[in-house]
Scaffold this motif. Structure first.
Motif, PDB file in Angstrom:
ATOM      1  N   GLN A  37       0.835  -1.195   0.000  1.00 35.18           N
ATOM      2  CA  GLN A  37       0.000   0.000   0.000  1.00 35.18           C
ATOM      3  C   GLN A  37       0.874   1.251   0.000  1.00 35.18           C
ATOM      4  N   LYS A  72      -7.813  -1.198  -3.015  1.00 40.28           N
ATOM      5  CA  LYS A  72      -9.125  -1.212  -2.378  1.00 40.28           C
ATOM      6  C   LYS A  72      -9.015  -0.684  -0.940  1.00 40.28           C
ATOM      7  N   LYS A  73      -7.994  -1.147  -0.229  1.00 40.27           N
ATOM      8  CA  LYS A  73      -7.800  -0.737   1.166  1.00 40.27           C
ATOM      9  C   LYS A  73      -7.435   0.743   1.267  1.00 40.27           C
ATOM     10  N   GLU A  75      -7.983   3.041  -0.882  1.00 41.37           N
ATOM     11  CA  GLU A  75      -9.114   3.843  -1.345  1.00 41.37           C
ATOM     12  C   GLU A  75     -10.138   3.990  -0.221  1.00 41.37           C
ATOM     13  N   GLN A  76     -10.435   2.882   0.472  1.00 37.98           N
ATOM     14  CA  GLN A  76     -11.361   2.927   1.602  1.00 37.98           C
ATOM     15  C   GLN A  76     -10.874   3.877   2.692  1.00 37.98           C
ATOM     16  N   ASP A  77      -9.542   3.929   2.866  1.00 38.83           N
ATOM     17  CA  ASP A  77      -8.953   4.796   3.892  1.00 38.83           C
ATOM     18  C   ASP A  77      -8.812   6.243   3.433  1.00 38.83           C
ATOM     19  N   GLY A  78      -9.169   6.523   2.165  1.00 35.46           N
ATOM     20  CA  GLY A  78      -9.173   7.891   1.671  1.00 35.46           C
ATOM     21  C   GLY A  78      -7.840   8.409   1.154  1.00 35.46           C
ATOM     22  N   TYR A  79      -6.896   7.496   0.857  1.00 33.82           N
ATOM     23  CA  TYR A  79      -5.580   7.919   0.380  1.00 33.82           C
ATOM     24  C   TYR A  79      -5.508   8.051  -1.145  1.00 33.82           C
ATOM     25  N   GLU A  81      -8.045   7.940  -5.008  1.00 36.81           N
ATOM     26  CA  GLU A  81      -9.347   7.895  -5.664  1.00 36.81           C
ATOM     27  C   GLU A  81      -9.178   7.208  -7.000  1.00 36.81           C
ATOM     28  N   ARG A  82     -10.150   6.395  -7.357  1.00 37.40           N
ATOM     29  CA  ARG A  82     -10.160   5.767  -8.678  1.00 37.40           C
ATOM     30  C   ARG A  82     -11.352   6.322  -9.437  1.00 37.40           C
TER      31      ARG A  82
END
Length: 150
Positions: A37, A72-73, A75-79, A81-82
């Motif tokens: 990550q 996915k992880k 992105e979920q944590d807000g680091y 964007e896709r």
């Protein structure tokens, strides 16, 4: 040059690399992310043109599935964007401000670790070390080129 000394040098190089990776992993883990990550965030922070997931996998030498899971992880944590790409066939990746702040923090942590790792080295010793690594890399490259021509 004795083979025993060569074997010792190679073992020490491998052990040092593992120790460095473990140190960096522990620093990254302290802030709550995994190495893959973090490597993705570092790559995205450096790129002018943001790579596709496939390009990221190739650059990081990991599987596309590993990139997908890591993205996915984070992105979920807000680091990151896709968004759907301009031709709708792939996702475009963008690091967020939160991701950039994390990269800034980790760069500071890594800088501190790297400085401490070379504590007590003179400039001359560091130059000698760099020169030795350049020779090793050149020798490895020659071996690879010979293998490629077979």
């Amino acid at each position: 040059m004795s083979y025993t000394k060569l074997a010792q040098a190679i073992e020490m190089m491998i052990r040092t690399d593992r120790m460095h990776k473990a140190l960096i992993d522990s620093r990254v883990k302290e802030i709550g992310i995994h190495r893959t990550q973090h490597r993705i965030l570092m790559r995205l922070a450096r790129c002018e043109r943001l790579p596709s997931q496939k390009e990221l996998a190739e650059h990081l030498d990991v599987t596309p599935a590993a990139v997908c899971g890591a993205l996915k992880k984070i992105e979920q944590d807000g680091y990151v964007e896709r968004t759907l790409g301009h031709d709708n066939r792939y996702n475009e990746l963008r690091i967020t401000d939160k991701g950039r702040e994390l990269v800034k923090l980790t760069r500071q942590l890594f800088s501190e670790a790297d400085i401490a790792m070379f504590d007590g080295f003179s400039d001359e010793e560091l130059e000698s070390y760099i020169s030795s690594l350049e020779k090793l890399q050149a020798n490895i490259k020659k071996q690879q080129e010979r293998m490629d021509t077979k």
